[in-house]
Design a protein around this motif. Structure first.
Motif, PDB file in Angstrom:
ATOM      1  N   ASN A   5      70.138  18.892  74.764  1.00 51.11           N
ATOM      2  CA  ASN A   5      69.139  19.168  75.799  1.00 51.11           C
ATOM      3  C   ASN A   5      68.182  20.266  75.343  1.00 51.11           C
ATOM      4  OD1 ASN A   5      67.754  19.100  78.170  1.00 51.11           O
ATOM      5  ND2 ASN A   5      69.304  20.152  79.375  1.00 51.11           N
ATOM      6  N   ILE A   6      68.704  21.295  74.715  1.00 52.49           N
ATOM      7  CA  ILE A   6      67.866  22.390  74.207  1.00 52.49           C
ATOM      8  C   ILE A   6      66.936  21.884  73.112  1.00 52.49           C
ATOM      9  CG2 ILE A   6      67.926  24.565  72.929  1.00 52.49           C
ATOM     10  CD1 ILE A   6      70.494  25.245  74.464  1.00 52.49           C
ATOM     11  N   ILE A   7      67.447  21.069  72.201  1.00 53.96           N
ATOM     12  CA  ILE A   7      66.633  20.517  71.115  1.00 53.96           C
ATOM     13  C   ILE A   7      65.540  19.616  71.681  1.00 53.96           C
ATOM     14  CG2 ILE A   7      66.670  18.985  69.111  1.00 53.96           C
ATOM     15  CD1 ILE A   7      69.422  20.157  68.448  1.00 53.96           C
ATOM     16  N   ALA A   8      65.861  18.832  72.710  1.00 54.31           N
ATOM     17  CA  ALA A   8      64.859  17.959  73.333  1.00 54.31           C
ATOM     18  C   ALA A   8      63.761  18.778  74.003  1.00 54.31           C
ATOM     19  CB  ALA A   8      65.529  17.043  74.352  1.00 54.31           C
ATOM     20  N   ARG A   9      64.123  19.860  74.662  1.00 57.39           N
ATOM     21  CA  ARG A   9      63.118  20.716  75.312  1.00 57.39           C
ATOM     22  C   ARG A   9      62.233  21.407  74.288  1.00 57.39           C
ATOM     23  NH1 ARG A   9      65.905  24.493  79.531  1.00 57.39           N
ATOM     24  NH2 ARG A   9      63.738  25.079  79.817  1.00 57.39           N
ATOM     25  N   ILE A  10      62.814  21.865  73.187  1.00 55.32           N
ATOM     26  CA  ILE A  10      62.028  22.515  72.129  1.00 55.32           C
ATOM     27  C   ILE A  10      61.068  21.513  71.494  1.00 55.32           C
ATOM     28  CG2 ILE A  10      62.181  23.541  69.821  1.00 55.32           C
ATOM     29  CD1 ILE A  10      64.779  24.900  70.758  1.00 55.32           C
ATOM     30  N   THR A  11      61.551  20.301  71.223  1.00 59.80           N
ATOM     31  CA  THR A  11      60.700  19.253  70.642  1.00 59.80           C
ATOM     32  C   THR A  11      59.555  18.905  71.583  1.00 59.80           C
ATOM     33  OG1 THR A  11      62.625  18.371  69.500  1.00 59.80           O
ATOM     34  CG2 THR A  11      60.707  16.941  69.666  1.00 59.80           C
ATOM     35  N   GLU A  12      59.846  18.788  72.877  1.00 53.31           N
ATOM     36  CA  GLU A  12      58.793  18.489  73.860  1.00 53.31           C
ATOM     37  C   GLU A  12      57.766  19.613  73.916  1.00 53.31           C
ATOM     38  OE1 GLU A  12      58.359  17.595  78.642  1.00 53.31           O
ATOM     39  OE2 GLU A  12      60.323  17.996  77.778  1.00 53.31           O
ATOM     40  N   TYR A  13      58.220  20.857  73.879  1.00 51.39           N
ATOM     41  CA  TYR A  13      57.322  22.014  73.927  1.00 51.39           C
ATOM     42  C   TYR A  13      56.383  22.016  72.721  1.00 51.39           C
ATOM     43  CZ  TYR A  13      55.929  26.933  74.188  1.00 51.39           C
ATOM     44  OH  TYR A  13      55.215  28.097  74.261  1.00 51.39           O
ATOM     45  N   ILE A  14      56.922  21.788  71.541  1.00 54.15           N
ATOM     46  CA  ILE A  14      56.107  21.802  70.320  1.00 54.15           C
ATOM     47  C   ILE A  14      55.153  20.612  70.282  1.00 54.15           C
ATOM     48  CG2 ILE A  14      56.221  21.597  67.799  1.00 54.15           C
ATOM     49  CD1 ILE A  14      58.786  23.283  67.937  1.00 54.15           C
TER      50      ILE A  14
END
Length: 50
Positions: A5-14
């Protein structure tokens, strides 16, 4: 599950930031064109007296 979930949020942010940087501009500035000069012309002798 938390790490994915954290990796998905970081990818979406970038990716959202990259789309904003490299996407088309959405500025709503008016078309101004060439503006006439209404000031005083530069005179070398008067500008050096400051």
């Amino acid at each position: 599950m938390g790490i994915s979930n954290i990796i998905a949020r970081i990818t979406e942010y970038i990716s959202e930031a990259a789309m904003r940087i490299f996407g088309p501009t959405d500025d709503q500035y008016p078309n101004t064109g060439v503006q006439p000069f209404t000031g005083e012309p530069y005179k070398k002798g008067t500008a050096d007296i400051w």
